[in-house]
Motif scaffolding. Structure first.
Motif, mmCIF file in Angstrom:
data_model
loop_
_atom_site.group_PDB
_atom_site.id
_atom_site.type_symbol
_atom_site.label_atom_id
_atom_site.label_comp_id
_atom_site.label_asym_id
_atom_site.label_seq_id
_atom_site.Cartn_x
_atom_site.Cartn_y
_atom_site.Cartn_z
ATOM 1 N N SER A 63 0.837 -1.193 0.000
ATOM 2 C CA SER A 63 0.000 0.000 0.000
ATOM 3 C C SER A 63 0.875 1.248 0.000
ATOM 4 O O SER A 63 2.060 1.214 0.323
ATOM 5 C CB SER A 63 -0.908 0.000 1.227
ATOM 6 O OG SER A 63 -0.117 0.131 2.387
ATOM 7 N N THR A 64 0.271 2.368 -0.343
ATOM 8 C CA THR A 64 1.004 3.631 -0.348
ATOM 9 C C THR A 64 1.379 4.038 1.072
ATOM 10 O O THR A 64 2.390 4.706 1.270
ATOM 11 C CB THR A 64 0.172 4.742 -1.005
ATOM 12 O OG1 THR A 64 -1.079 4.831 -0.328
ATOM 13 C CG2 THR A 64 -0.074 4.434 -2.470
ATOM 14 N N ARG A 65 0.580 3.616 2.042
ATOM 15 C CA ARG A 65 0.911 3.923 3.433
ATOM 16 C C ARG A 65 2.243 3.308 3.825
ATOM 17 O O ARG A 65 3.002 3.880 4.601
ATOM 18 C CB ARG A 65 -0.186 3.434 4.368
ATOM 19 C CG ARG A 65 -1.449 4.242 4.284
ATOM 20 C CD ARG A 65 -2.426 3.820 5.327
ATOM 21 N NE ARG A 65 -2.726 2.390 5.185
ATOM 22 C CZ ARG A 65 -3.661 1.744 5.825
ATOM 23 N NH1 ARG A 65 -4.417 2.380 6.698
ATOM 24 N NH2 ARG A 65 -3.865 0.476 5.634
ATOM 25 N N TYR A 66 2.539 2.120 3.274
ATOM 26 C CA TYR A 66 3.808 1.472 3.576
ATOM 27 C C TYR A 66 4.962 2.331 3.101
ATOM 28 O O TYR A 66 5.936 2.552 3.819
ATOM 29 C CB TYR A 66 3.861 0.088 2.918
ATOM 30 C CG TYR A 66 5.202 -0.577 3.034
ATOM 31 C CD1 TYR A 66 5.586 -1.213 4.216
ATOM 32 C CD2 TYR A 66 6.101 -0.576 1.976
ATOM 33 C CE1 TYR A 66 6.812 -1.814 4.331
ATOM 34 C CE2 TYR A 66 7.334 -1.178 2.085
ATOM 35 C CZ TYR A 66 7.687 -1.799 3.265
ATOM 36 O OH TYR A 66 8.908 -2.403 3.385
ATOM 37 N N GLU A 68 4.925 5.555 2.491
ATOM 38 C CA GLU A 68 4.952 6.777 3.289
ATOM 39 C C GLU A 68 5.616 6.519 4.637
ATOM 40 O O GLU A 68 6.419 7.327 5.109
ATOM 41 C CB GLU A 68 3.535 7.296 3.507
ATOM 42 C CG GLU A 68 2.875 7.837 2.263
ATOM 43 C CD GLU A 68 1.411 8.163 2.480
ATOM 44 O OE1 GLU A 68 0.900 7.928 3.599
ATOM 45 O OE2 GLU A 68 0.782 8.645 1.527
ATOM 46 N N PHE A 69 5.316 5.400 5.242
ATOM 47 C CA PHE A 69 5.919 5.038 6.519
ATOM 48 C C PHE A 69 7.430 4.889 6.373
ATOM 49 O O PHE A 69 8.198 5.369 7.221
ATOM 50 C CB PHE A 69 5.290 3.733 7.031
ATOM 51 C CG PHE A 69 5.908 3.221 8.292
ATOM 52 C CD1 PHE A 69 5.637 3.829 9.508
ATOM 53 C CD2 PHE A 69 6.760 2.134 8.264
ATOM 54 C CE1 PHE A 69 6.204 3.355 10.675
ATOM 55 C CE2 PHE A 69 7.337 1.658 9.421
ATOM 56 C CZ PHE A 69 7.057 2.269 10.632
ATOM 57 N N GLU A 72 9.018 8.324 6.088
ATOM 58 C CA GLU A 72 9.059 8.979 7.393
ATOM 59 C C GLU A 72 10.165 8.405 8.266
ATOM 60 O O GLU A 72 10.858 9.148 8.968
ATOM 61 C CB GLU A 72 7.712 8.831 8.105
ATOM 62 C CG GLU A 72 6.598 9.645 7.496
ATOM 63 C CD GLU A 72 5.253 9.362 8.147
ATOM 64 O OE1 GLU A 72 5.200 8.568 9.112
ATOM 65 O OE2 GLU A 72 4.252 9.935 7.680
#
Length: 91
Positions: A63-66, A68-69, A72
């Motif tokens: 996922s894109t959250r991965y 982004e994480f 960060e």
């Protein structure tokens, strides 16, 4: 034992396994008058092949959250390294 014998033995074993698998599938289906009910139950349990394939393809992508994480985390790590270097220079 020569390679041709090994190959033929492997081929024969594969053919026997495939034959018994098809027999086992046909033996597993009940032959009764309520065939429509059993197919309805099967439709509730099993999804069509195309839907299952699409589901697995979507699940295999991250996922894109991965991402982004991960970005960060890299920012935090570099900030910590800069902070440590700064403190070392001040000492």
């Amino acid at each position: 034992m020569s390679w041709t014998r090994v190959f033929m033995l492997t081929l024969l074993t594969t053919i026997l396994i495939l034959t018994f698998c098809s027999v086992a599938r046909s033996a597993a289906v009940r032959d009764n008058t309520k065939a429509a009910d059993s197919t309805g139950a099967a439709r509730k349990v099993f999804t069509p092949e195309s839907d299952a394939s699409n589901f697995l393809k979507r699940r295999s992508r991250r996922s894109t959250r991965y991402y982004e994480f991960q970005a960060e985390q890299r920012v935090k790590i570099t900030a910590n390294e800069r902070w440590r270097e700064k403190n070392e220079e001040q000492r």
